[in-house]
Structures are given as C-alpha cells and as structure tokens.
Design an enzyme around this catalytic site. Structure first.
Site, PDB file in Angstrom:
ATOM      1  N   ASP A   1      70.369  14.587 113.570  1.00  0.00           N
ATOM      2  CA  ASP A   1      69.026  14.683 114.168  1.00  0.00           C
ATOM      3  C   ASP A   1      68.729  13.358 114.857  1.00  0.00           C
ATOM      4  OD1 ASP A   1      68.910  17.113 112.843  1.00  0.00           O
ATOM      5  OD2 ASP A   1      66.876  16.805 112.075  1.00  0.00           O
TER       6      ASP A   1
ATOM      7  N   LYS B   1      63.445  19.441 118.125  1.00  0.00           N
ATOM      8  CA  LYS B   1      62.726  19.237 116.866  1.00  0.00           C
ATOM      9  C   LYS B   1      61.397  18.558 117.160  1.00  0.00           C
ATOM     10  CE  LYS B   1      63.162  16.653 112.520  1.00  0.00           C
ATOM     11  NZ  LYS B   1      64.077  15.800 111.711  1.00  0.00           N
TER      12      LYS B   1
ATOM     13  N   LYS C   1      63.335  23.361 115.586  1.00  0.00           N
ATOM     14  CA  LYS C   1      63.093  22.869 114.227  1.00  0.00           C
ATOM     15  C   LYS C   1      61.697  22.259 114.164  1.00  0.00           C
ATOM     16  CE  LYS C   1      64.747  19.586 110.727  1.00  0.00           C
ATOM     17  NZ  LYS C   1      65.855  18.694 110.309  1.00  0.00           N
TER      18      LYS C   1
END
Length: 223
Positions: free
Chosen positions: A92, A154, A183
């Site tokens: 991430d 995300k 996400k």
C-alpha cells in the site's frame, strides 16, 4: 452480508509508531483467532509478522512512503523491494500529494508505476488521502492510479485527517469502474459503517479496529 465474508474483506492494521514487538505478537495472534486474511504492519515488523503468520495463510502487507507520500520514487522502490524480501505480499503506497497538488501528473504516474514494477505482480494499492483533496483531484488521482497499473485506489491512511466516506467510495468506484479495486480506510469503526462502505462500492477495508467491527462493537481507532 455474512460476518465471515466481511472479515475476509478487512485488512487488519497495526501502524502506530510506538508499537512494540510484544504488541505485534499479540496482534498476529488476534489475526489468527479472528480469521483475517491480510494484516498491515510497519516495514520494520514485516519479518516478524511474516514468521508468525505465514503458516496460517495470512498475508502480511507493508505501507510504502507512509504516512506522507513525499519520499522520492527511488526511496519508495527501495522500500518496496526490501519489504518484499522480508515477506510482504501486498503493498500500500501513498501517492505523491505534493506533485498531485502541483499538477505534475507525469511525476505522480511515474511514481506509482515504478512501485508497481518493483512489486513484481503483488497486489498494489495507492492511497490518495481523500480528506486532503478536492473533488477534481480525487478523480484525477484515481485515473492516474488506473493508468499506472496499480490494483486498488485506497481512500486514506487515517493519519492525516479525513477517511473513507460513502460519497468518496461511490465517486472512486464510478471513476475506476467495476473491475478495479477500491479500498476504504480511515473512519470505518462499526459493523454498520463497514456495510455502508461495502454497499457504496468498496471491496476491501483497512482498519485497526477490525475486531470491534466484526464483533459488533465500536472502535475508537480511525485508521
């Protein structure tokens, strides 16, 4: 939605800067006990978490460029390679917010694509810090992430204000399409929050308060 289905969508996280080795051990045992499929810890603890979880089929993910995103591309690439060497199976990364705000879109896209290359096929998510962006910047960021070859957009780290909202998840889903990952992280504290976010289009949730979410409690943690 069945509780187990929701549990498997949650990335359980422990990213506080003061986390100890004992905290990580307890955290990993919780991941085993509750059936989470992926956890995220700071890069320093990736080897330990991988050692504790690999036999249980639980992936360890690492944040890259965390939590400001202003590291150079070379630094993010090196951090990614090191994390993978130590056992990370998901990445991430935080988008270069300064370059995005400066409308240096080639820089932003290159930054992401180089980390994607370094990830060597592992799932790569890109954090945009939705609370720091205006509507048009969110759209632009999401488009650049898709173009750069990542797997997910995300919402947030949870460390810089803001977080996942139903409106932003709907917006991101509308931009990236049905077959790209979204996400939601930051601010998802309850089972009801999680259901609303999934209903808006999220297919993964990041939460340090994951246990409270899946047991019907309320987490005080926002990330």
């Amino acid at each position: 939605m069945e509780n187990q289905e929701l549990t498997e969508m949650i990335d359980y996280t422990l990213l506080k800067p003061t986390v100890s080795k004992a905290d990580i051990k307890d955290f990993c045992q919780e991941a085993i006990d509750y059936g989470f499929k992926t956890v995220f810890v700071n890069p320093y603890y990736v080897p330990l978490a991988h050692k504790l979880l690999s036999l249980h089929g639980i992936k360890v993910g690492a944040p890259i460029g965390f939590s400001l995103g202003g590291a150079t591309t070379q630094t993010k690439v090196a951090e990614t390679k090191d994390a993978i060497k130590n056992g990370a199976e998901e990445i991430d990364m935080l988008i270069n917010l300064g370059a995005l705000k400066s409308q240096e879109y080639d820089v932003v896209k290159h930054d992401i694509s180089e980390v994607v290359k370094a990830s060597e096929g592992l799932t790569t998510k890109v954090i945009i810090e939705n609370g720091l962006l205006n509507h048009d910047e969110k759209i632009t960021a999401a488009k650049l992430i898709v173009e750069a070859g990542a797997d997910f957009v995300k919402t947030a780290t949870g460390f810089n204000g803001g977080g996942a909202t139903v409106e932003d998840v709907k917006l991101l889903r509308s931009v990236v399409g049905e077959n790209f990952g979204v996400k939601a992280a930051g601010g998802v504290r309850t089972y009801e929050d999680a259901l609303a976010i999934v209903g808006a289009g999220a297919d993964r949730i990041g939460a340090s308060g994951a246990i409270a979410i899946v047991t019907g409690g309320t987490s005080e943690e926002a990330y």
